[in-house]
Design an enzyme around this catalytic site. Structure first.
Site, PDB file in Angstrom:
ATOM      1  N   ASP A  32      -6.679  -3.805  -7.288  1.00 45.30           N
ATOM      2  CA  ASP A  32      -7.117  -2.487  -6.817  1.00 45.30           C
ATOM      3  C   ASP A  32      -7.732  -1.770  -8.019  1.00 45.30           C
ATOM      4  O   ASP A  32      -7.071  -1.631  -9.057  1.00 45.30           O
ATOM      5  CB  ASP A  32      -5.921  -1.660  -6.318  1.00 45.30           C
ATOM      6  CG  ASP A  32      -5.216  -2.310  -5.134  1.00 45.30           C
ATOM      7  OD1 ASP A  32      -5.886  -3.054  -4.386  1.00 45.30           O
ATOM      8  OD2 ASP A  32      -4.002  -2.080  -4.963  1.00 45.30           O
TER       9      ASP A  32
ATOM     10  N   ASP B 186      -1.973  -3.378   6.920  1.00 44.06           N
ATOM     11  CA  ASP B 186      -1.173  -2.664   5.920  1.00 44.06           C
ATOM     12  C   ASP B 186       0.095  -2.206   6.627  1.00 44.06           C
ATOM     13  O   ASP B 186       0.031  -1.484   7.622  1.00 44.06           O
ATOM     14  CB  ASP B 186      -1.935  -1.438   5.393  1.00 44.06           C
ATOM     15  CG  ASP B 186      -3.125  -1.835   4.537  1.00 44.06           C
ATOM     16  OD1 ASP B 186      -3.034  -2.863   3.845  1.00 44.06           O
ATOM     17  OD2 ASP B 186      -4.149  -1.121   4.560  1.00 44.06           O
TER      18      ASP B 186
END
Length: 251
Positions: free
Chosen positions: A130, A11
């Site tokens: 998500d 990330d």
């Protein structure tokens, strides 16, 4: 039988690798190029690189950083963050990405999936989803988990497959960074519903969590970040253990 894949996830925020819990409280986890190179040598099957603030900050993924990562590794490499057009994907593939991951932009304009598939092929397009449970229902969230929608995880997954996506990367926001295990019940349901590979993300804390997600969650691949970044689990040791448990992996 297809081998199960182990995928470290980088990330990226401001050019550095970061890791948080439930999508917040980010801390620094190192240099992405360095980490990518280590994971490729340690036996990772693929690498995922997510520019986590690109959509929120309305800018494009860092193509130059993608180029430097691609230069140092010899394993498939998926890039996501701020991708919303054929041109965006073209730039990333030219800079060394093997696949791209789209998320918010696909929900806002589902035809984007069809456009990308027809231009670059299914094998190249991953749709990241998500989701978190709200009143017992799995609801899709956008912009790095900050924007809730009424969209149901399972309905959206079916549509994503119908539009030609090659893979689904499902992150449980409830499990993300908690190290309590993956969302195996939801994963098993997803795997039953769609015929494309499902990558499990969110919750890895121990080696047994990986074997559970392959056995109980029926996941095709498992993605993790902090357990690899902070050397809590070594990829080679993880794969050896999985092999001993009868789970097919590439050593």
């Amino acid at each position: 039988m297809l081998t199960k894949r182990i995928i470290p996830c980088l990330d990226i925020k401001n050019g550095r690798t970061v890791k948080g819990i439930n999508f917040v409280d980010l801390r620094d986890a190192g240099d992405p190029v360095e980490l990518a190179s280590i994971y490729a040598k340690e036996g990772a099957d693929e690498l995922v690189f997510l520019d986590i603030s690109a959509t929120e900050e309305k800018r494009k993924t860092l193509a130059e950083l993608v180029y430097h990562v691609a230069e140092t590794i010899n394993i498939p490499f998926t890039v996501g963050g701020g991708i919303s057009s054929v041109e965006d994907v073209d730039i990333l593939l030219k800079n060394g990405a093997d696949k791209v991951s789209i998320n918010s932009s696909a929900v806002k304009r589902p035809e984007l999936i069809n456009e990308l598939v027809s231009k670059f092929g299914s094998q190249c397009i991953v749709v990241a989803i998500d989701a978190k449970q709200i009143d017992g229902q799995w609801k899709v969230h956008l912009v790095g988990g900050k924007v809730p929608t009424e969209l149901d995880l399972f309905e959206w997954a079916k549509e994503v497959e119908k539009r030609g996506a090659g893979e689904i990367l499902f992150t449980s926001m409830d499990h993300d960074g908690t190290k309590n295990g993956f969302a195996n019940k939801a994963l098993a349901e997803l795997s039953k519903l769609v015929n494309i590979p499902v990558i499990a993300s969110g919750g890895a804390g121990t080696i047994s969590h990986f074997s559970d997600t392959f056995k109980d969650g029926k996941a095709d691949a498992a993605l993790a970040a902090s357990v690899f970044h902070f050397k809590e689990i070594e990829i080679n040791a993880l794969k050896q253990e999985l092999k001993e448990e009868g789970i097919p992996v590439r050593l």
